[in-house]
Design an enzyme around this catalytic site. Structure first.
Site, PDB file in Angstrom:
ATOM      1  N   ASN A 332      39.255  29.040  30.737  1.00  0.00           N
ATOM      2  CA  ASN A 332      40.116  30.125  30.265  1.00  0.00           C
ATOM      3  C   ASN A 332      41.441  29.602  29.716  1.00  0.00           C
ATOM      4  O   ASN A 332      42.145  30.311  28.994  1.00  0.00           O
ATOM      5  CB  ASN A 332      40.385  31.117  31.403  1.00  0.00           C
ATOM      6  CG  ASN A 332      39.320  32.189  31.487  1.00  0.00           C
ATOM      7  OD1 ASN A 332      39.373  33.216  30.835  1.00  0.00           O
ATOM      8  ND2 ASN A 332      38.318  31.926  32.315  1.00  0.00           N
ATOM      9  N   CYS A 443      41.515  37.087  39.254  1.00  0.00           N
ATOM     10  CA  CYS A 443      40.423  36.442  38.513  1.00  0.00           C
ATOM     11  C   CYS A 443      40.922  36.267  37.090  1.00  0.00           C
ATOM     12  O   CYS A 443      41.988  35.683  36.898  1.00  0.00           O
ATOM     13  CB  CYS A 443      39.140  37.258  38.606  1.00  0.00           C
ATOM     14  SG  CYS A 443      39.308  38.990  38.145  1.00  0.00           S
ATOM     15  N   TRP A 447      40.619  42.962  37.402  1.00  0.00           N
ATOM     16  CA  TRP A 447      40.138  44.327  37.660  1.00  0.00           C
ATOM     17  C   TRP A 447      38.669  44.374  38.073  1.00  0.00           C
ATOM     18  O   TRP A 447      38.128  45.448  38.312  1.00  0.00           O
ATOM     19  CB  TRP A 447      40.377  45.237  36.466  1.00  0.00           C
ATOM     20  CG  TRP A 447      39.826  44.748  35.147  1.00  0.00           C
ATOM     21  CD1 TRP A 447      38.675  44.073  34.931  1.00  0.00           C
ATOM     22  CD2 TRP A 447      40.417  44.942  33.854  1.00  0.00           C
ATOM     23  NE1 TRP A 447      38.491  43.815  33.590  1.00  0.00           N
ATOM     24  CE2 TRP A 447      39.557  44.347  32.904  1.00  0.00           C
ATOM     25  CE3 TRP A 447      41.574  45.560  33.407  1.00  0.00           C
ATOM     26  CZ2 TRP A 447      39.828  44.343  31.540  1.00  0.00           C
ATOM     27  CZ3 TRP A 447      41.842  45.567  32.050  1.00  0.00           C
ATOM     28  CH2 TRP A 447      40.977  44.967  31.128  1.00  0.00           C
TER      29      TRP A 447
END
Length: 852
Positions: A332, A443, A447
């Site tokens: 990410n 994370c 959500w």
């Protein structure tokens, strides 16, 4: 046509496919233009006998006669604006397996199977027209229709128009309206939960407090902030946040820029006694080189580490729990995200849980559903499955047998994912409860996996969340207020910015579908026309997975939860059906902006109403619930985190007999039902006894009243009798003999030997005083002269006495007996009760009583 030909069961051996069977497959969903099917839905008249089964504002769109292949039962299939409803031809009742809400349908497709009647009759082969419906609730159902009847086409086209509406307003939840299940302000309930966490239970929020902003209260460590009241800071966060008291709103606005989607670290749960907190956020934007930093973010995270309680020196430790695998977190970073560095945050430690993303969860559930359908007693292929042949069955909730069944689940991986979420939540709860540490969970977006871990850890830490009311507060806080995208995860329309009208999307699936399985030796079938499915990568059963984790904790701790597994199943069904407005849209902002809470019914009110109808013995209540056994946190050991299939949900369609409650629970519930019936009978008997006692008391009161009346009457009778005796003695003392006959006729004979005193008194006129020695009562008799014109014998003293004592004397002193013949003839007073009216009519000149 006979039933056997009409049902066209796939179990008939003569209709099984061979290697030369052909499949007619002439179209696909992608070739259809959306404008061709985006037509207004027209309702049809309700067929006779169906109105009793329809909900409020539910309308029939289409119908078709067919067979439910799973159970080989014939009936009529109706498409309404809320569900697909199958009405049995035999029982004229709804078949639960064949009835599914439209929002619960994951995908549907048409299938046509051609079968050879003979080696040289290929052109005349009969066809079987099937409609396969796959649900999000673990069921795969297949309907068969007669060829060339166009009934399957009518049902299929109705599903195209209704199952996936393009607009949010087309959902049944808006058609039915709030009805009697109106939804009070969710924002008021959120602030009330914050006040409970701060230990300020005496304060109660209201709509007025929300409007004027007076809900921003605080304790020694934390405060309720309205920094996001207009949703300008973060569109997916709630309007009010629980933040450290030492951090100003200006610093909060600066810190949110360092987190993905501005989802900054906010407190989800706190211990008002120790000061430990459970916080949540999204990933930090550290960049590819992981060298980006934010002082505001570091100060906000550091403020979570308050001083240790009980006079201990130093500040508490902070754990940063990243729900992702480490490699995913690093990947990410290429998109600007990443994970924190422990060197940048005060007294912190970074932990990775390795929970897979939403795509892995989606594919895992698909594989599990296919496996259960293959081995279920009511398989969608209509064939006798492994369990139908008397093979080994599911464990029905027993851990040992269920463990064996888990080993046969192939590579679905569903239970492994459940175990990872349970283990991560238990680790977080242990750090907070044992070490009194603070934990920040995130994370990528904060959500999905974050919500699962935070909500489950809160459930373990706080006994309040293990009650029905607390469970509602937990779901509304961590899932609804903190912006879990329910619309995207359920594949339903949502509100995106100001564009309410959403574009239709292609339905080519991004994950393996579950086509109909064929019997050995059959040609693999393909769909004739695939329906819309959840093509976007956003669809995933994240919330279903969390409820599954709650059911695992309920199995491990049967005394700790007020609600039962049946409550979780009904709750999940209502969520998947989109019948109510609570779980529509992707955020609190969207629901508030378009008034969803006011326009739709409330799921919580509906469940409360169901429980109220059954009382304390309702199936939603856990029979074994004993809050005194688990007053503190639940900290399950690692060995206990061995999940099993959830029979009441996973097996209820494919293997209904195993989906029933455990034997002990079923027996206890039966005993509770019997006790409830006996209690009702006891209450009725006690009520009847009370009524009988009240009646007896009333009768006693009446008897006492009658007794008093009787006593008064007897006293009066004795008094009258005494007076009569006195009068009788008085008359007898005058020389009269009184005789009373049986018919109450009174006769008085006048004697001539009156005492001298009486005679002289009568002659001179005056008063005669007598004394009765027996009765000890003085008697006074007054004799007067009567100089009337009609008195023929004025000197007769007996006549004077008679005239004074005669009961027939008139008011003016006259006698009703003409000429006083009764005294002159010394006759008797006969017939005191005779009919005097006849004598009244006699004239005074009648000679009836003239002397001879």
């Amino acid at each position: 046509m006979s039933r056997n030909r009409r049902t066209t069961s796939l179990r008939d051996s003569e209709t099984r496919l061979t290697e030369s069977d052909k499949i007619e497959c002439t179209g696909s969903w992608d070739a259809i233009e959306w404008t061709q099917i985006d037509q207004p839905v027209v309702s049809r008249p309700v067929p006779h006998g169906l109105s009793d089964f329809l909900y409020e504002a539910e309308e029939v769109i289409a119908e078709g006669y067919g067979v439910l292949v799973n159970t080989d039962e014939a009936g009529t299939l109706f498409v309404t604006n809320f569900r697909l409803l199958f009405l049995s031809e035999g029982s004229r009742d709804i078949i639960a397996l064949g009835t599914i809400p439209l929002a619960t349908i994951e995908k549907f497709s048409k299938i046509v199977i051609k079968q050879l009647s003979g080696p040289r009759q290929y052109d005349k082969t009969p066809t079987r027209r099937l409609l396969q419906v796959i649900g999000k609730d673990m069921r795969i159902i297949v309907f068969a229709f007669r060829p060339r009847s166009k009934q399957r086409r009518a049902v299929f086209e109705a599903l195209l128009r209704c199952a996936r509406p393009t607009r949010l307003w087309d959902l049944y939840a808006f058609s039915s309206g709030p009805s009697r299940f109106s939804n009070a302000s969710p924002r008021v309930r959120l602030v009330n939960e914050y006040l409970r966490l701060l230990g300020m239970k005496s304060h109660i929020s209201s709509a007025k407090m929300i409007e004027d902003g007076s809900f921003t209260l605080s304790n020694d460590w934390w405060r309720i902030s309205d920094v996001n009241a207009t949703y300008d800071m973060s569109a997916t966060y709630p309007f009010s946040l629980l933040l450290p008291k030492s951090i100003r709103d200006e610093d909060v606005l600066q810190a949110c820029k360092f987190r993905a989607r501005c989802r900054l670290p906010a407190i989800s749960w706190c211990d008002a006694r120790t000061g430990a907190v459970l916080a949540r956020s999204s990933q930090p934007l550290v960049g590819l080189m992981m060298n980006m930093r934010s002082n505001a973010d570091e100060n906000l995270v550091g403020a979570l580490c308050t001083q240790l309680p009980d006079g201990k020196r130093g500040r508490r430790k902070l754990y940063i729990a990243d729900a992702r695998p480490r490699k995913n977190a690093l990947a990410n970073g290429a998109m600007g995200g990443g994970s924190e560095s422990s060197s940048n945050y005060f007294q912190s430690e970074i932990v990775f849980f390795g929970i897979d993303n939403i795509h892995a969860m989606r594919e895992s559930l698909v594989r599990l559903r296919d496996y259960l359908d293959t081995h279920g007693t009511k398989s969608s292929d209509g064939m006798s499955s492994f369990l139908r042949h008397g093979g080994w069955t599911w464990g029905g909730g027993n851990l040992s047998s269920m463990s064996a069944s888990v080993s046969t689940l192939g590579d679905s991986g569903w239970l492994n994912h459940i175990q990872n979420v349970l283990a991560g939540s238990a680790w977080i709860a242990a750090r907070v409860a044992i070490e009194s540490a603070s934990v920040l969970v995130h994370c990528s977006d904060g959500w999905d996996r974050t919500t699962q871990l935070v909500a489950l850890a809160s459930l373990l830490l706080d006994p309040y969340y293990r009650t029905i009311k607390g469970f509602q507060a937990l779901v509304e806080k961590d899932w609804l207020a903190f912006g879990h995208p329910f619309a995207d995860r359920a594949g339903m329309p949502s509100l995106s910015g100001s564009d309410v009208e959403l574009p239709r999307q292609s339905s080519s699936s991004n994950f393996p579908s579950s086509p109909m399985r064929q019997t050995p030796g059959s040609f693999p079938s393909q769909p004739l026309m695939a329906s819309q499915t959840h093509t976007s990568n956003n669809y995933s059963p994240i919330f279903l997975q969390w409820v599954d984790c709650v059911s695992q904790l309920l199995r491990m701790y049967p005394f700790a939860f007020e609600f039962s597994s049946a409550y979780l199943v009904d709750f999940l069904d209502c969520t998947l059906s989109c019948r109510f407005g609570n779980f529509l849209c992707n955020s609190e902002k969207e629901r508030e902006q378009y008034g969803v809470s006011d326009a739709c019914g409330c799921l919580w009110m509906y469940l409360d109403d169901k429980r109220a109808s059954g009382g304390s013995s309702h199936v939603h209540y856990n029979l074994f619930y004993d809050p005194s056994k688990h007053e503190g946190p639940l900290l399950p050991p690692a060995a206990a985190l061995a999940p099993t299939l959830w029979p009441q949900f996973h097996l209820r369609w494919s293997c209904p007999s195993e989906a029933q409650a455990g034997e002990v629970e079923a027996q206890c519930r039966n005993m509770m039902d019997k006790i409830s019936e006996l209690q009702k009978a006891k209450d009725a008997a006690e009520r009847k006894a009370r009524e009988t006692i009240a009646t007896m008391e009333a009768v006693k009161a009446e008897i006492r009243s009658e007794k008093q009346v009787s006593s008064s009457a007897m006293n009066l009778a004795r008094k009258i009798s005494r007076e009569n005796n006195i009068i009788k003695r008085a008359i007898q003392s005058l020389g009269c003999r009184i005789h009373v006959s049986g018919n109450d006729d009174c006769t008085i004979n006048i004697e001539s030997n009156l005492p001298d005193r009486i005679t002289s008194t009568c002659e001179t006129g005056g008063s005669l005083d007598l004394y009765d020695e027996k009765m000890d009562v003085p008697i006074s008799v007054t004799l007067t002269h009567d100089n009337g014109d009609n008195d023929d014998v004025p000197g007769n003293p007996i006549l004077r006495v008679c005239e004074n004592l005669c009961p027939q004397r008139t008011v003016d002193g006259g006698c009703k007996w003409p000429d006083a013949g009764c005294a002159q003839l010394e006759s008797q007073f006969v017939g005191l009760r005779a009919n005097y009216d006849a004598f009244d009519r006699l004239s005074i000149y009648d000679s009836y009583f003239q002397p001879e």
